[in-house]
Design a protein around this motif. Structure first.
Motif, PDB file in Angstrom:
ATOM      1  N   ILE A  21      15.497  56.966  -9.888  1.00 39.27           N
ATOM      2  CA  ILE A  21      16.835  56.662  -9.353  1.00 39.27           C
ATOM      3  C   ILE A  21      16.981  55.154  -9.128  1.00 39.27           C
ATOM      4  CG2 ILE A  21      18.316  56.872  -7.292  1.00 39.27           C
ATOM      5  CD1 ILE A  21      18.529  59.328  -9.115  1.00 39.27           C
ATOM      6  N   TYR A  22      15.963  54.531  -8.540  1.00 43.54           N
ATOM      7  CA  TYR A  22      16.014  53.088  -8.309  1.00 43.54           C
ATOM      8  C   TYR A  22      16.104  52.313  -9.625  1.00 43.54           C
ATOM      9  CZ  TYR A  22      15.607  52.513  -3.275  1.00 43.54           C
ATOM     10  OH  TYR A  22      15.886  52.478  -1.934  1.00 43.54           O
ATOM     11  N   THR A  23      15.349  52.748 -10.620  1.00 41.20           N
ATOM     12  CA  THR A  23      15.367  52.078 -11.926  1.00 41.20           C
ATOM     13  C   THR A  23      16.751  52.169 -12.560  1.00 41.20           C
ATOM     14  OG1 THR A  23      13.020  52.550 -12.248  1.00 41.20           O
ATOM     15  CG2 THR A  23      14.301  52.034 -14.222  1.00 41.20           C
ATOM     16  N   ILE A  24      17.313  53.368 -12.575  1.00 43.30           N
ATOM     17  CA  ILE A  24      18.638  53.582 -13.186  1.00 43.30           C
ATOM     18  C   ILE A  24      19.722  52.810 -12.434  1.00 43.30           C
ATOM     19  CG2 ILE A  24      20.463  55.352 -13.375  1.00 43.30           C
ATOM     20  CD1 ILE A  24      18.523  55.407 -15.741  1.00 43.30           C
ATOM     21  N   THR A  25      19.684  52.866 -11.110  1.00 45.83           N
ATOM     22  CA  THR A  25      20.745  52.229 -10.320  1.00 45.83           C
ATOM     23  C   THR A  25      20.645  50.702 -10.318  1.00 45.83           C
ATOM     24  OG1 THR A  25      19.502  52.554  -8.263  1.00 45.83           O
ATOM     25  CG2 THR A  25      21.160  54.226  -8.835  1.00 45.83           C
ATOM     26  N   SER A  26      19.515  50.165 -10.742  1.00 44.73           N
ATOM     27  CA  SER A  26      19.407  48.697 -10.820  1.00 44.73           C
ATOM     28  C   SER A  26      20.368  48.149 -11.870  1.00 44.73           C
ATOM     29  CB  SER A  26      17.964  48.279 -11.131  1.00 44.73           C
ATOM     30  OG  SER A  26      17.601  48.682 -12.430  1.00 44.73           O
ATOM     31  N   ASN A  27      20.856  49.028 -12.753  1.00 42.15           N
ATOM     32  CA  ASN A  27      21.827  48.625 -13.780  1.00 42.15           C
ATOM     33  C   ASN A  27      23.274  48.902 -13.383  1.00 42.15           C
ATOM     34  OD1 ASN A  27      19.770  47.817 -15.624  1.00 42.15           O
ATOM     35  ND2 ASN A  27      19.413  49.963 -16.080  1.00 42.15           N
ATOM     36  N   ILE A  36      28.112  53.434  -4.295  1.00 43.91           N
ATOM     37  CA  ILE A  36      27.349  54.549  -4.855  1.00 43.91           C
ATOM     38  C   ILE A  36      25.860  54.212  -5.032  1.00 43.91           C
ATOM     39  CG2 ILE A  36      27.768  54.105  -7.306  1.00 43.91           C
ATOM     40  CD1 ILE A  36      28.299  57.158  -7.581  1.00 43.91           C
ATOM     41  N   THR A  37      25.545  52.958  -5.343  1.00 41.95           N
ATOM     42  CA  THR A  37      24.136  52.564  -5.510  1.00 41.95           C
ATOM     43  C   THR A  37      23.369  52.822  -4.220  1.00 41.95           C
ATOM     44  OG1 THR A  37      24.779  50.845  -7.080  1.00 41.95           O
ATOM     45  CG2 THR A  37      22.571  50.675  -6.135  1.00 41.95           C
ATOM     46  N   ASN A  38      23.911  52.342  -3.121  1.00 33.40           N
ATOM     47  CA  ASN A  38      23.284  52.533  -1.818  1.00 33.40           C
ATOM     48  C   ASN A  38      23.214  54.017  -1.455  1.00 33.40           C
ATOM     49  OD1 ASN A  38      22.212  51.713   0.752  1.00 33.40           O
ATOM     50  ND2 ASN A  38      24.239  52.045   1.614  1.00 33.40           N
ATOM     51  N   GLN A  39      24.279  54.742  -1.693  1.00 29.99           N
ATOM     52  CA  GLN A  39      24.356  56.154  -1.313  1.00 29.99           C
ATOM     53  C   GLN A  39      23.347  57.015  -2.070  1.00 29.99           C
ATOM     54  OE1 GLN A  39      26.278  57.795   0.997  1.00 29.99           O
ATOM     55  NE2 GLN A  39      26.904  55.814   1.768  1.00 29.99           N
TER      56      GLN A  39
END
Length: 118
Positions: A21-27, A36-39
């Protein structure tokens, strides 16, 4: 010293899921850093955290309550994955991969919840 929760397959899988999740949301767009990234990150973290906290409890009812919270967080992540796909923050392929991981985690949490309350 290893704590009991660290030996649980569901916790180990959820730990990998958090990393994904962290890897995907870094983009994700910078404008979504506090959205949404934080959530989605917080919800994924909650899966592992509540397993850990639950297995620090003595009573099975308390353990079960925390496993249920962990399950709810997993469902919350699925919600954010759907929205991330809708907003074109992730590809269909990324969505399917993460959704399958989330469903595996939720099934394992369901099974764990039932076994804890037996």
């Amino acid at each position: 010293h290893t704590y009991y929760f660290e030996k649980l397959e569901v916790w180990q899988n959820a730990r990998i899921f958090v990393k994904n999740i962290y890897t995907i949301t870094s983009n994700f767009p910078d404008s979504e850093k506090f959205g949404i990234t934080n959530q989605i990150r917080r919800a994924s973290l909650s899966i592992t955290a509540n397993i850990a906290e639950g297995f620090a409890r003595i009573s099975n009812i308390e353990k079960g309550r925390f496993v249920n919270i962990s399950y709810s967080s997993c469902i919350e992540v699925i919600n954010f994955l759907i929205l991330s796909l809708d907003l074109n923050f992730i590809s269909e392929e990324q969505y399917i991969e993460l959704r399958e991981e989330a469903e595996k985690n939720s099934n394992q949490l369901n099974a764990l919840h039932k076994s804890v309350l037996k």
